[in-house]
Design an enzyme around this catalytic site. Structure first.
Site, PDB file in Angstrom:
ATOM      1  N   GLY A 297      -7.834   3.821  -4.376  1.00  0.00           N
ATOM      2  CA  GLY A 297      -6.750   2.841  -4.368  1.00  0.00           C
ATOM      3  C   GLY A 297      -6.748   2.102  -3.045  1.00  0.00           C
ATOM      4  O   GLY A 297      -7.212   2.635  -2.026  1.00  0.00           O
TER       5      GLY A 297
ATOM      6  N   HIS B  70       1.492   5.828  -4.227  1.00  0.00           N
ATOM      7  CA  HIS B  70       0.975   5.777  -2.855  1.00  0.00           C
ATOM      8  C   HIS B  70       0.707   4.327  -2.436  1.00  0.00           C
ATOM      9  O   HIS B  70       1.109   3.901  -1.349  1.00  0.00           O
ATOM     10  CB  HIS B  70      -0.303   6.630  -2.770  1.00  0.00           C
ATOM     11  CG  HIS B  70      -1.032   6.552  -1.468  1.00  0.00           C
ATOM     12  ND1 HIS B  70      -1.203   7.646  -0.646  1.00  0.00           N
ATOM     13  CD2 HIS B  70      -1.648   5.520  -0.847  1.00  0.00           C
ATOM     14  CE1 HIS B  70      -1.876   7.269   0.431  1.00  0.00           C
ATOM     15  NE2 HIS B  70      -2.165   5.989   0.338  1.00  0.00           N
ATOM     16  N   GLU B  71       0.045   3.566  -3.313  1.00  0.00           N
ATOM     17  CA  GLU B  71      -0.296   2.177  -2.972  1.00  0.00           C
ATOM     18  C   GLU B  71       0.951   1.306  -2.903  1.00  0.00           C
ATOM     19  O   GLU B  71       1.046   0.403  -2.069  1.00  0.00           O
ATOM     20  CB  GLU B  71      -1.294   1.599  -3.983  1.00  0.00           C
ATOM     21  CG  GLU B  71      -2.617   2.340  -4.093  1.00  0.00           C
ATOM     22  CD  GLU B  71      -3.270   2.641  -2.754  1.00  0.00           C
ATOM     23  OE1 GLU B  71      -3.094   1.847  -1.807  1.00  0.00           O
ATOM     24  OE2 GLU B  71      -3.944   3.674  -2.654  1.00  0.00           O
TER      25      GLU B  71
ATOM     26  N   GLN C   2      -3.433  -3.042   3.855  1.00  0.00           N
ATOM     27  CA  GLN C   2      -4.481  -2.253   4.510  1.00  0.00           C
ATOM     28  C   GLN C   2      -5.659  -3.118   4.963  1.00  0.00           C
ATOM     29  O   GLN C   2      -6.460  -2.695   5.797  1.00  0.00           O
ATOM     30  CB  GLN C   2      -5.006  -1.161   3.567  1.00  0.00           C
ATOM     31  CG  GLN C   2      -3.971  -0.086   3.266  1.00  0.00           C
ATOM     32  CD  GLN C   2      -4.556   0.960   2.351  1.00  0.00           C
ATOM     33  OE1 GLN C   2      -4.523   0.811   1.129  1.00  0.00           O
ATOM     34  NE2 GLN C   2      -5.120   2.013   2.919  1.00  0.00           N
TER      35      GLN C   2
ATOM     36  N   HIS D 127       2.611   1.395   0.364  1.00  0.00           N
ATOM     37  CA  HIS D 127       1.994   0.493   1.347  1.00  0.00           C
ATOM     38  C   HIS D 127       2.661  -0.888   1.318  1.00  0.00           C
ATOM     39  O   HIS D 127       2.802  -1.540   2.354  1.00  0.00           O
ATOM     40  CB  HIS D 127       0.501   0.306   1.054  1.00  0.00           C
ATOM     41  CG  HIS D 127      -0.374   1.391   1.582  1.00  0.00           C
ATOM     42  ND1 HIS D 127      -0.508   1.658   2.921  1.00  0.00           N
ATOM     43  CD2 HIS D 127      -1.199   2.272   0.947  1.00  0.00           C
ATOM     44  CE1 HIS D 127      -1.382   2.658   3.089  1.00  0.00           C
ATOM     45  NE2 HIS D 127      -1.804   3.049   1.903  1.00  0.00           N
TER      46      HIS D 127
ATOM     47  N   CYS E 264      -5.699   8.716   2.771  1.00  0.00           N
ATOM     48  CA  CYS E 264      -5.501   7.262   2.829  1.00  0.00           C
ATOM     49  C   CYS E 264      -6.643   6.654   3.629  1.00  0.00           C
ATOM     50  O   CYS E 264      -7.026   7.183   4.673  1.00  0.00           O
ATOM     51  CB  CYS E 264      -4.168   6.970   3.508  1.00  0.00           C
ATOM     52  SG  CYS E 264      -3.785   5.218   3.625  1.00  0.00           S
ATOM     53  N   LEU E 265      -7.201   5.540   3.122  1.00  0.00           N
ATOM     54  CA  LEU E 265      -8.301   4.893   3.840  1.00  0.00           C
ATOM     55  C   LEU E 265      -7.870   4.395   5.215  1.00  0.00           C
ATOM     56  O   LEU E 265      -8.708   4.201   6.090  1.00  0.00           O
ATOM     57  CB  LEU E 265      -8.859   3.723   3.018  1.00  0.00           C
ATOM     58  CG  LEU E 265      -9.605   4.094   1.733  1.00  0.00           C
ATOM     59  CD1 LEU E 265     -10.082   2.846   1.020  1.00  0.00           C
ATOM     60  CD2 LEU E 265     -10.766   5.034   2.023  1.00  0.00           C
TER      61      LEU E 265
HETATM   62 NI    NI Z   1      -3.168   4.588   1.558  1.00  0.00          NI
END
Ligand code: NI
Length: 189
Positions: free
Chosen positions: A60, A150-151, A65, A154, A108-109
């Site tokens: 995701g 989660h996304e 991000q 963000h 998380c990236l």
């Molecule tokens: Ni994330």
């Protein structure tokens, strides 16, 4: 008029087309703005977000991000299965949460190599626009519900580490991976 859908090879591109931003960067804390027009610019953004997500081995990715302050997220819970297309959610809204909660380990990236358990509703219903501008409604549970929540955090400037209860363990782990607990904004609940 027919608007094009996006086709993205699930192969990892040699280099991610977009640059990731990491914990501590203020762009991750800005609430994202609604997309007013779903046009070729948005479709190009979504495509490059997918390529970046695949390149970085994520499932995701949210626009903040990659430094873009717009309500766009991409999700693919089966990145190794070419027959299932990824999801592109524009202006997503969660319209229902299950009362039933569950625990799942998240990463998380934007916070590489840090993994912690987070409690969230087990299933959700979400409305959104797809990349053609069509209104869509989705019932999700399990991993898909987890990734979407989660996304969507963000898009509100929230990171999963804000939801981690054990701040001592979190602080230690963040320090080990080159981050600081000072960048976390715990959610009081
Ligand atoms: Ni994330």
């Amino acid at each position: 008029m027919t608007l094009s859908t996006i086709f993205v090879e699930k192969q990892k591109p040699a280099k991610a087309p977009l640059t990731l931003h990491y914990l501590g960067d203020p762009v991750l804390r800005q609430p994202a703005q609604r997309v007013n027009r779903i046009d070729d610019n948005i479709r190009q953004l979504a495509k490059q977000m997918l390529q970046t997500m695949y390149a970085e081995n994520g499932i995701g990715l949210a626009a903040p991000q990659v430094g873009v302050n717009q309500q766009v997220i991409v999700v693919d819970c089966q990145p190794d299965n070419p027959s299932i297309p990824p999801l592109i959610l524009i202006n997503p809204e969660i319209t229902k949460y299950s009362k039933d909660l569950c625990v799942f380990e998240e990463g998380c990236l934007s916070i590489p190599n840090v993994f912690f358990e987070v409690v969230r509703p087990r299933s959700i219903e979400v409305t959104y626009r797809d990349e053609t501008g069509k209104k869509q409604k989705l019932k999700a549970s399990g991993l898909l519900a987890r990734v979407i929540q989660h996304e969507m955090d963000h898009l509100n400037g929230i990171l999963f580490v804000d939801r981690v209860k054990n701040s001592v363990a979190l602080g230690e782990e963040l320090r080990k991976k080159g981050f600081s607990l000072a960048a976390v904004k715990p959610i009081v609940s």
